[in-house]
Design an enzyme around this catalytic site. Structure first.
Site, mmCIF file in Angstrom:
data_model
loop_
_atom_site.group_PDB
_atom_site.id
_atom_site.type_symbol
_atom_site.label_atom_id
_atom_site.label_comp_id
_atom_site.label_asym_id
_atom_site.label_seq_id
_atom_site.Cartn_x
_atom_site.Cartn_y
_atom_site.Cartn_z
ATOM 1 N N GLU A 1 -29.175 -50.456 -20.601
ATOM 2 C CA GLU A 1 -28.364 -51.663 -20.767
ATOM 3 C C GLU A 1 -27.866 -51.772 -22.207
ATOM 4 O O GLU A 1 -28.406 -51.118 -23.095
ATOM 5 C CB GLU A 1 -29.153 -52.913 -20.363
ATOM 6 C CG GLU A 1 -30.474 -53.079 -21.057
ATOM 7 C CD GLU A 1 -31.333 -54.173 -20.397
ATOM 8 O OE1 GLU A 1 -31.621 -55.144 -21.086
ATOM 9 O OE2 GLU A 1 -31.686 -54.038 -19.215
ATOM 10 N N LYS B 1 -27.275 -53.065 -25.981
ATOM 11 C CA LYS B 1 -28.068 -53.816 -26.967
ATOM 12 C C LYS B 1 -27.113 -54.838 -27.569
ATOM 13 O O LYS B 1 -26.245 -54.495 -28.367
ATOM 14 C CB LYS B 1 -28.625 -52.880 -28.029
ATOM 15 C CG LYS B 1 -29.578 -53.579 -28.972
ATOM 16 C CD LYS B 1 -30.338 -52.572 -29.795
ATOM 17 C CE LYS B 1 -31.388 -53.227 -30.666
ATOM 18 N NZ LYS B 1 -30.869 -54.264 -31.541
ATOM 19 N N ASP C 1 -25.491 -57.705 -29.701
ATOM 20 C CA ASP C 1 -25.627 -57.985 -31.124
ATOM 21 C C ASP C 1 -25.381 -59.461 -31.379
ATOM 22 O O ASP C 1 -24.271 -59.875 -31.672
ATOM 23 C CB ASP C 1 -24.615 -57.130 -31.889
ATOM 24 C CG ASP C 1 -24.972 -57.057 -33.351
ATOM 25 O OD1 ASP C 1 -26.001 -57.621 -33.744
ATOM 26 O OD2 ASP C 1 -24.212 -56.424 -34.098
ATOM 27 N N TYR D 1 -31.949 -61.110 -20.615
ATOM 28 C CA TYR D 1 -32.335 -59.753 -20.235
ATOM 29 C C TYR D 1 -33.830 -59.526 -20.086
ATOM 30 O O TYR D 1 -34.260 -58.400 -19.890
ATOM 31 C CB TYR D 1 -31.770 -58.736 -21.234
ATOM 32 C CG TYR D 1 -32.088 -59.065 -22.672
ATOM 33 C CD1 TYR D 1 -31.105 -59.589 -23.498
ATOM 34 C CD2 TYR D 1 -33.352 -58.880 -23.185
ATOM 35 C CE1 TYR D 1 -31.388 -59.919 -24.806
ATOM 36 C CE2 TYR D 1 -33.646 -59.206 -24.491
ATOM 37 C CZ TYR D 1 -32.647 -59.722 -25.300
ATOM 38 O OH TYR D 1 -32.937 -60.051 -26.588
ATOM 39 N N LYS E 1 -29.383 -46.503 -31.436
ATOM 40 C CA LYS E 1 -28.389 -47.155 -32.290
ATOM 41 C C LYS E 1 -27.159 -46.275 -32.476
ATOM 42 O O LYS E 1 -27.297 -45.085 -32.746
ATOM 43 C CB LYS E 1 -28.996 -47.415 -33.671
ATOM 44 C CG LYS E 1 -30.174 -48.355 -33.670
ATOM 45 C CD LYS E 1 -29.743 -49.759 -33.310
ATOM 46 C CE LYS E 1 -30.451 -50.845 -34.077
ATOM 47 N NZ LYS E 1 -30.629 -50.743 -35.462
ATOM 48 N N CYS F 1 -1.830 -66.237 -64.085
ATOM 49 C CA CYS F 1 -1.365 -65.835 -62.754
ATOM 50 C C CYS F 1 -0.501 -64.576 -62.870
ATOM 51 O O CYS F 1 0.424 -64.539 -63.686
ATOM 52 C CB CYS F 1 -0.562 -66.973 -62.141
ATOM 53 S SG CYS F 1 0.234 -66.518 -60.588
ATOM 54 N N CYS G 1 3.338 -65.763 -62.014
ATOM 55 C CA CYS G 1 4.146 -66.689 -62.813
ATOM 56 C C CYS G 1 3.692 -66.778 -64.263
ATOM 57 O O CYS G 1 4.356 -67.421 -65.085
ATOM 58 C CB CYS G 1 4.143 -68.080 -62.175
ATOM 59 S SG CYS G 1 2.538 -68.884 -62.261
ATOM 60 N N CYS H 1 -3.906 -70.801 -58.909
ATOM 61 C CA CYS H 1 -2.715 -70.976 -59.727
ATOM 62 C C CYS H 1 -2.186 -72.349 -59.340
ATOM 63 O O CYS H 1 -1.856 -72.576 -58.184
ATOM 64 C CB CYS H 1 -1.670 -69.901 -59.412
ATOM 65 S SG CYS H 1 -0.073 -70.294 -60.147
ATOM 66 N N CYS I 1 5.298 -71.645 -58.778
ATOM 67 C CA CYS I 1 4.913 -70.218 -58.802
ATOM 68 C C CYS I 1 5.637 -69.468 -57.678
ATOM 69 O O CYS I 1 5.511 -69.828 -56.508
ATOM 70 C CB CYS I 1 3.403 -70.084 -58.640
ATOM 71 S SG CYS I 1 2.878 -68.361 -58.474
HETATM 72 S S1 IVH Z 1 -35.516 -55.880 -24.820
HETATM 73 C C1 IVH Z 1 -40.092 -56.329 -26.067
HETATM 74 N N1 IVH Z 1 -32.968 -55.673 -24.332
HETATM 75 O O1 IVH Z 1 -32.573 -56.473 -30.024
HETATM 76 C C2 IVH Z 1 -38.702 -56.002 -26.433
HETATM 77 N N2 IVH Z 1 -33.633 -56.477 -26.454
HETATM 78 O O2 IVH Z 1 -34.187 -54.678 -31.907
HETATM 79 C C3 IVH Z 1 -37.763 -56.792 -25.656
HETATM 80 N N3 IVH Z 1 -31.760 -57.089 -27.913
HETATM 81 O O3 IVH Z 1 -33.964 -59.061 -31.235
HETATM 82 C C4 IVH Z 1 -36.394 -56.605 -26.099
HETATM 83 N N4 IVH Z 1 -30.155 -56.550 -26.508
HETATM 84 O O4 IVH Z 1 -33.854 -59.411 -28.685
HETATM 85 C C5 IVH Z 1 -33.902 -56.007 -25.231
HETATM 86 N N5 IVH Z 1 -30.733 -55.466 -23.738
HETATM 87 C C6 IVH Z 1 -31.669 -55.810 -24.634
HETATM 88 C C7 IVH Z 1 -31.341 -56.301 -25.898
HETATM 89 C C8 IVH Z 1 -32.348 -56.626 -26.794
HETATM 90 C C9 IVH Z 1 -30.445 -57.027 -27.710
HETATM 91 C C10 IVH Z 1 -32.401 -57.561 -29.156
HETATM 92 C C11 IVH Z 1 -33.789 -58.101 -29.069
HETATM 93 C C12 IVH Z 1 -34.304 -57.951 -30.473
HETATM 94 C C13 IVH Z 1 -33.603 -56.748 -30.949
HETATM 95 C C14 IVH Z 1 -34.597 -55.640 -31.024
#
Ligand code: IVH
Length: 632
Positions: free
Chosen positions: A144, A146, A148, A261, A352, A446, A449, A464, A469
């Site tokens: 899934e 990650k 942000d 999630y 990452k 500036c 001018c 300015c 100007c």
């Molecule tokens: S699972 C026990 N799934 O990323 C660990 N975390 O580096 C449970 N995050 O702040 C986390 N997307 O909250 C999980 N699909 C995802 C996520 C996710 C973002 C966040 C998480 C944590 C950070 C961890």
């Protein structure tokens, strides 16, 4: 986003020096390692504080991960240096004292990182090794995104949303319930759709990520820039800043969204056996679950790794920011068997993606004069490719930013590009200096001018303040003819510069009295081009009055506010006659905007400008509405 979990700040400041001194008599290696460990812990805590509490990180994720990795490696090599309060051991971020604290039902753990495909394969091998032979056959994984954003913990009792918190230090979070209530994706009652045949569990606690879509973030920042207001560095900071507000009305105006999630607690609900099953259950209850989660059998692990790479390549097409993918063991019993190391579960790993940052040389610092006279120092950069785009300019914000980071002309600098926002210089690479780099000073006058620049006390911005100007006038014209305003085809910054320089334009109304015959004599301005330009200027006279109002460039009056105002007033004359109190009564118009509008029209030259625009034939009233609709 990088996981910067860790304990609250504790000062350990001088210990490194003490250990370092002992090293003189006691053999250097151990003592040097101890000193470095101490130094890294201090730095990591500081950067966690910047990231979590201030929402204002100084380091890129890659730089932070590097520090963290170095500390982990040192602690691995020197077990005697391990400590319970090291950022590598403790779960956490930081809790600000502005909010009430709330204890999480289970510690909010974080994720170990993989940076390469090899790391992913190594993780899979460890998982397989740790599970009994007979379990391996059932082994499967879920892939899934990650997300942000800002991690949140949401509590439901008998289907009612009762509490929402940030992750905080992993043990305690900040109670931000009223702010989370403003997030539209978050159901206040579950199940959202009883027809699905599911009933609310007695108790449910889930973990999710609150985030802002890239387009919403950019639109917000554009509005802020237009109104010369504070912008956010990235969507994550924007989401976090929007939810960590003491006044939830501010949160309510922000486009924060949510994905959930993970189930942390479930009582009196479905019997869950897999993570994928848990996600399906949450979706059935009406919680926002990302729909494109994929499951792979252990035998298909290579396909999973390929899917990871494909996801990485497509990630910029997603409407929200992701900084990687998460791979999780699907079976919940197997997850329990695998357990945790320190603060990370063994059953999951974050992969990452490489960041959107590059190093290049700062060739010069050039000043940009804004439409209201704000002076912004910009970096002229040696062109560099970042995420497939050539970057040669970046913002340096203001004088203090340059001073605080000690950015010098000639420095090699780290530059970040986030979405469509103006690229930003993050910091100089001091270690690469040759000694020829030149410290920078804000000029006294500036560049356009020659009049003295002014920095009001307590402000970071320099201005300015010369009304005449030419650079400000050019920007004003550029704004007036631009897309959100009068939208004049073929009229851009070049034309604005040329016509101001030639003395054709002294104020905005002069756009409607341009000496076309003279312009036809200029190089590059043939008959056809001038005809088109003239037609564009002519057509702009019929723009809706809200566009004209936007074009005037009144502080805090961008296109959204202009629409709000002109929905109430049928003409600019009516708007000009309104008092601050009247304006304040309009939904969405606060005292700051009201005062700004009244101030603007209290100046005779501004009233004259509107009159001259009207005389030139520019529409300043809506013909089909009564003159003072809604206010008589
Ligand atoms: S699972 C026990 N799934 O990323 C660990 N975390 O580096 C449970 N995050 O702040 C986390 N997307 O909250 C999980 N699909 C995802 C996520 C996710 C973002 C966040 C998480 C944590 C950070 C961890």
């Amino acid at each position: 986003m990088s996981d910067r979990a860790g304990p609250p700040q504790e000062t350990v400041g001088n210990e490194a020096a003490v250990v370092g001194a002992a090293a003189d008599g006691a053999g250097g290696n151990e003592a040097a390692a101890a000193a470095r460990v101490q130094e890294l812990r201090d730095q990591i805590r500081y950067h966690q504080y910047r990231y979590y509490v201030l929402d204002d990180p100084e380091l890129s994720d890659a730089e932070f991960d590097k520090l963290f990795g170095e500390l982990q490696a040192l602690e691995e090599a020197h077990p005697e240096l391990r400590s319970d309060d090291s950022p590598t051991v403790r779960v956490g971020g930081l809790v600000s004292d502005r909010f009430e604290k709330t204890r999480h039902p289970t510690p909010m753990l974080s994720l170990a990182n993989a940076f390469s495909e090899e790391d992913l394969f190594a993780w899979r091998e460890r998982v397989r090794r740790l599970l009994p032979e007979e379990e391996r056959a059932r082994l499967a994984y879920v892939l899934e995104p990650k997300f942000d954003g800002l991690t949140v913990v949401l509590h439901y009792e008998q289907g009612r949303f009762v509490l929402g918190a940030t992750r905080g230090d992993g043990v305690q979070g900040e109670n931000i319930t009223p702010n989370l209530r403003t997030v539209r994706e978050l159901p206040l009652h579950i199940p959202v759709d009883p027809r699905r045949g599911v009933t609310a569990p007695a108790r449910l606690v889930v973990r999710g990520e609150a985030y802002v879509e890239k387009a919403d973030f950019e639109a917000f920042n554009r509005r802020q820039i237009a109104q010369e207001e504070r912008t956010f560095a990235n969507p994550r900071n924007f989401a976090a800043g929007s939810l960590r507000q003491l006044d939830s009305r501010i949160s309510a105006g922000r486009p924060v969204k949510l994905w959930v999630y993970q189930v942390l607690v479930l009582e009196g609900g479905a019997a869950l056996t897999t993570h994928s099953g848990a996600l399906a259950y949450l979706a059935d209850l009406g919680l926002p679950v990302y729909p494109d989660v994929r499951r792979f059998a252990d035998a298909d692990f290579e396909a999973l790794v390929e899917a990871t790479a494909a996801f990485g390549a497509r990630r910029h097409d997603l409407p929200f920011e992701v900084d990687g993918v998460v791979v999780k063991v699907d079976d919940l019993a197997q997850q329990a068997q695998l357990g945790f190391t320190g603060k990370d579960p063994r059953w999951a790993i974050a992969y990452k993606f490489a960041g959107q940052e590059e190093v290049t040389r700062l060739l010069d610092i050039v000043l940009n004069v804004g439409r209201t006279g704000v002076i912004t120092p910009n970096a002229a950069l040696e062109p560099v490719q970042i995420g497939g785009v050539t970057v040669s300019k970046a913002t340096l914000h203001n004088e203090d930013y340059i001073k605080a980071l000690d950015i010098r002309v000639g420095d090699r600098v780290l530059v970040k590009r986030a979405g469509d926002v103006i690229p930003k210089v993050l910091r100089p690479l001091v270690e690469l200096r040759s000694g020829d780099e030149q410290p920078w000073q804000m000029p006294a006058t500036c560049p356009a001018c020659g009049q003295p620049l002014v920095r009001p006390e307590g402000e970071a911005a320099t201005y300015c303040v010369n009304n005449a100007c030419p650079a400000q006038l050019v920007r004003m014209v550029e704004h007036f003819v631009g897309r959100g305003a009068m939208d004049i085809e073929g009229f851009g910054i070049r034309q604005a510069e040329l016509f101001v320089e030639r003395g054709y334009i002294h104020d905005l109304a002069d756009i409607y009295a341009l000496p076309w015959d003279e312009i036809r004599q200029l190089e590059g301005y043939g008959d056809k081009r001038v005809e088109n330009l003239q037609a564009g200027v002519e057509a702009s006279k019929q723009r809706p009055i809200a566009r004209l109002l936007t074009g005037l460039g009144i502080r805090y009056v961008g296109s959204v506010v202009a629409e709000l105002l002109m929905a109430h007033f049928a003409s600019l004359d009516a708007l000009m006659a309104a008092s601050a109190e009247e304006l304040n009564q309009i939904d969405g118009i606060g005292p700051r905007i009201a005062a700004s509008v009244v101030d603007y029209f209290s100046l005779q030259p501004n009233r004259d400008l509107v009159r001259r625009l009207a005389e030139a034939g520019v529409r300043t009233a809506d013909l089909d509405r009564p003159a003072r609709q809604g206010l008589d």
